[in-house]
Design an enzyme around this catalytic site. Sequence first.
Site, PDB file in Angstrom:
ATOM      1  N   CYS A   2       0.827  -1.194   0.000  1.00 34.72           N
ATOM      2  CA  CYS A   2       0.000   0.000   0.000  1.00 34.72           C
ATOM      3  C   CYS A   2       0.864   1.248   0.000  1.00 34.72           C
ATOM      4  O   CYS A   2       2.091   1.189  -0.046  1.00 34.72           O
ATOM      5  CB  CYS A   2      -0.901   0.010   1.239  1.00 34.72           C
ATOM      6  SG  CYS A   2      -1.814  -1.522   1.485  1.00 34.72           S
ATOM      7  N   LEU A  51      -3.384  -1.672  -1.940  1.00 36.28           N
ATOM      8  CA  LEU A  51      -3.259  -2.725  -2.943  1.00 36.28           C
ATOM      9  C   LEU A  51      -3.587  -4.022  -2.218  1.00 36.28           C
ATOM     10  O   LEU A  51      -2.817  -4.482  -1.370  1.00 36.28           O
ATOM     11  CB  LEU A  51      -1.841  -2.766  -3.524  1.00 36.28           C
ATOM     12  CG  LEU A  51      -1.551  -3.877  -4.536  1.00 36.28           C
ATOM     13  CD1 LEU A  51      -2.406  -3.700  -5.787  1.00 36.28           C
ATOM     14  CD2 LEU A  51      -0.076  -3.906  -4.914  1.00 36.28           C
ATOM     15  N   GLY A 378      14.901 -11.699  -7.306  1.00 35.43           N
ATOM     16  CA  GLY A 378      16.184 -12.153  -6.777  1.00 35.43           C
ATOM     17  C   GLY A 378      17.062 -11.039  -6.252  1.00 35.43           C
ATOM     18  O   GLY A 378      18.231 -11.271  -5.926  1.00 35.43           O
TER      19      GLY A 378
END
Length: 613
Positions: A2, A51, A378
């Site tokens: 968010c 989100l 990664g």
Amino acid sequence: MCGITGWVSFDRDLRASAETLNAMTQTMECRGPDDRGTWIEGPAALGHRRLAIIDLPGGRQPMTVTTPSGTVALVYSGETYNYTELRAELAARGHEFRTDSDTEVVLRGYLEWGEELPERLNGMYAFAVWDGRRDKLLMIRDRMGIKPFYFYETADGVLFGSEPKAILANPLARGRVTLDGLRELFTFVKTPGHAVWDGMHEVEPGTIVTVDRSGLRSRAYWTLETRAHTDDRDTTIATVRELLDDIVRRQLVSDVPRCTLLSGGLDSSAMTAIAARQLGRQGETVRSFAVDFMGQAENFVADELRGTPDTPFVHDVANASGTDHRDIVLDSHALADPEVRAKVIRARDIPAGFGDMDASLYLLFRAIREHSTVALSGESADEVFGGYLQFFDEEARNADTFPWLVRMGRHFGDDADVLRTDLGKRLDLEGYVADSYTKAVRGIQRLDGESDFEYRMRRICHLHLTRFVRVLLDRKDRASMAVGLEVRVPFCDHRLVEYVYNTPWALKSFDGREKSLLREATADVLPQSVYDRVKSPYPSTQDPKYAVALQDHAKDLLTRPSHRVFDLVDRDRVARAAHREAPQITQASRRGLERTLDLALWLDLYNPELVLE
């Protein structure tokens, strides 16, 4: 994941300032496209853009708990990967939950443990708690600085936000940049707490910042400590693999579609392969995405930084692990598009200087967001395991400066070459870097009996984990959240960082290669081609059309000699680079054009007050 923002003003009732809070919150829309919420009570105002990742209907914010002595309110950005265990512990202590979200676990955890809460969290997070019982604000950031968090002191309180743009939306914040801010822009040293904008600061990683009527205080709850490593090689390799299996399992938890970012390097390949194996047991297939450039694989030319193109190795991993893979292929027109440049700068709030690598990252994330909401990356494995070329470069290892600057200087030239000579003298970037390096290595603990070489390598590892990685984490967060994509970074799990940091360099590179521990810990899931591959950094386009497009944009800028950018950069140098024949465009001149165009657009978009004296 968010965007958070807020304002504490002890001398006023902020209910009369709801419009300003709304404006601050609105700047975070890209970080949280699914929902918005605000909360105001007396001197405290909190804003949130959401989100939705876990408990889609139940995780609305700001989240509050009413107690007999006052309201406790929370705005939270990030993920807590051990929230199920914490929830069970809190439930056993009598806490009742209304949702299945990790946000409520964090809020209830604060009620139970207070400022000791973050020491119990495993995750990436930036959150603010307004404790109405004590009229106190707490701003807390994760250990590695994965999630951004900024604040700006005012005469009677503080402004804060996930990004500077949220703070700058408040009239109390001055959009001013001094020489010190420019020094930070042009040196790539990532001074802890520095935010470029004058008067603004970052909440440092692993830190709690407390604000009450008596002022502002800061306390570190986590630092990277030196400890003796007693495990032998086989035990160390096995421990690394056990940690990775647990970390990936935790970070795959999501109520929305997830994927992996796959470059064909050791880090992303190992992570993708482990994820594929774990999800395969559940009958699921991993989605993977990779960035590529038009014609790059066919026309690739090896250089000092990159010896091989990514795409063949990406496809080896995708085939071996059975991922649902997609290459995102970009052309030079998209990479040089001024609109894309503008979106990158708006995402970062500063002209950060990564050129086409910033543009391609943004475009990659934008394409991924059409298919997934969560991606595993990664990022940071090179810092943790010792993967960069400078770890093995004698000049870089022995230099009394940040080792990455030695490598970057060879390839890209001096970033300051584009600046006006008079400004360069006032900035004294060489002195700034020297002072920053001295402060950065001060206090790095040395083990009893540790050799000079091992201690030097410990310092280099420490610098990468506390300075270099924070630049890359901020870049990845801003580019991803600009399109509403949550990127998780398994190699930043603090348990793995602490364990591997304290392994001696002789163990990190026991076979004479980079990232020996990671390679052996994941050998069973890697294709042989990736196991044997030498480190290659994030890709950059080699298409000469990209440099020509930069030249065209620079020529257009040169037709506006009164543009403020020429208060910063040397117009004649820009003109020479813009009119150079295509075969003569070096990496240094291309980078100079990128930096000039970034600066010009930043000045247009943000109109900062520049203090150059």
